[in-house]
Design a protein around this motif. Sequence first.
Motif, mmCIF file in Angstrom:
data_model
loop_
_atom_site.group_PDB
_atom_site.id
_atom_site.type_symbol
_atom_site.label_atom_id
_atom_site.label_comp_id
_atom_site.label_asym_id
_atom_site.label_seq_id
_atom_site.Cartn_x
_atom_site.Cartn_y
_atom_site.Cartn_z
ATOM 1 N N UNK A 1 -20.585 -9.475 49.700
ATOM 2 C CA UNK A 1 -21.232 -9.854 50.861
ATOM 3 C C UNK A 1 -22.129 -9.371 51.207
ATOM 4 N N UNK A 2 -21.246 -8.052 51.259
ATOM 5 C CA UNK A 2 -22.238 -6.336 51.153
ATOM 6 C C UNK A 2 -23.262 -6.238 50.289
ATOM 7 N N UNK A 3 -23.097 -6.790 49.267
ATOM 8 C CA UNK A 3 -24.460 -6.518 48.429
ATOM 9 C C UNK A 3 -25.989 -7.411 48.455
ATOM 10 N N UNK A 4 -25.204 -8.204 48.647
ATOM 11 C CA UNK A 4 -26.123 -9.449 49.423
ATOM 12 C C UNK A 4 -26.957 -9.010 50.178
ATOM 13 N N UNK B 1 -11.986 0.252 47.382
ATOM 14 C CA UNK B 1 -11.258 -0.012 46.223
ATOM 15 C C UNK B 1 -12.481 -1.753 45.666
ATOM 16 N N UNK B 2 -12.095 -2.632 46.895
ATOM 17 C CA UNK B 2 -13.040 -3.842 45.965
ATOM 18 C C UNK B 2 -14.765 -3.083 45.953
ATOM 19 N N UNK B 3 -14.785 -2.062 46.907
ATOM 20 C CA UNK B 3 -16.853 -2.031 46.700
ATOM 21 C C UNK B 3 -16.931 -1.153 45.491
ATOM 22 N N UNK B 4 -15.850 -0.675 44.884
ATOM 23 C CA UNK B 4 -16.084 -0.393 43.601
ATOM 24 C C UNK B 4 -16.644 -1.495 42.496
ATOM 25 N N UNK B 5 -15.367 -2.039 42.660
ATOM 26 C CA UNK B 5 -15.070 -3.411 41.631
ATOM 27 C C UNK B 5 -15.982 -4.241 42.040
ATOM 28 N N UNK C 1 -7.029 -7.702 48.705
ATOM 29 C CA UNK C 1 -7.785 -6.909 47.588
ATOM 30 C C UNK C 1 -8.762 -7.992 47.105
ATOM 31 N N UNK C 2 -8.505 -9.534 47.428
ATOM 32 C CA UNK C 2 -9.697 -10.221 46.878
ATOM 33 C C UNK C 2 -10.222 -10.442 48.521
ATOM 34 N N UNK C 3 -9.886 -10.261 49.631
ATOM 35 C CA UNK C 3 -10.646 -10.416 50.574
ATOM 36 C C UNK C 3 -12.065 -9.245 51.081
ATOM 37 N N UNK C 4 -11.173 -7.746 50.102
ATOM 38 C CA UNK C 4 -11.961 -6.696 49.703
ATOM 39 C C UNK C 4 -13.148 -7.142 49.434
ATOM 40 N N UNK C 5 -13.008 -7.587 48.655
ATOM 41 C CA UNK C 5 -13.750 -8.054 47.117
ATOM 42 C C UNK C 5 -14.817 -8.799 47.300
ATOM 43 N N UNK C 6 -14.558 -9.816 48.595
ATOM 44 C CA UNK C 6 -15.268 -10.846 48.642
ATOM 45 C C UNK C 6 -15.821 -9.757 49.646
ATOM 46 N N UNK C 7 -15.409 -9.323 50.802
ATOM 47 C CA UNK C 7 -16.555 -9.154 51.566
ATOM 48 C C UNK C 7 -17.387 -7.528 51.143
ATOM 49 N N UNK D 1 -19.368 -7.169 39.522
ATOM 50 C CA UNK D 1 -19.717 -8.340 39.898
ATOM 51 C C UNK D 1 -21.817 -7.993 39.770
ATOM 52 N N UNK D 2 -21.861 -6.589 40.095
ATOM 53 C CA UNK D 2 -23.621 -6.294 40.086
ATOM 54 C C UNK D 2 -23.994 -6.608 38.104
ATOM 55 N N UNK D 3 -23.091 -5.758 37.013
ATOM 56 C CA UNK D 3 -23.705 -6.001 36.295
ATOM 57 C C UNK D 3 -23.495 -6.756 34.961
ATOM 58 N N UNK D 4 -22.079 -8.085 35.568
ATOM 59 C CA UNK D 4 -21.915 -9.133 34.642
ATOM 60 C C UNK D 4 -22.943 -9.835 35.251
#
Length: 77
Positions: A68-71, A12-16, A59-65, A21-24
Amino acid sequence: MLDWQSASFDIGGHDLVNLMATFWTSEQRHAEQREDRMLRRYYDVLQANGVSGYSWEDLITDYRTHLIYWLLITIQD
């Protein structure tokens, strides 16, 4: 959350990250703690619908991971 872009599944963190993060812009993400509020809302809905064994820290770990993936995608492209 359902993503019709591809027939696959992910954390779920990937979709979040895709959604927020990629939109705002950075300013929009932090204005009135928008990003934190949305993450908390997502987590609260998970809990309200019986999801267990998945902590706020998970959740926070998934989101932060996935941030980094998007970077790394940017570097790859």
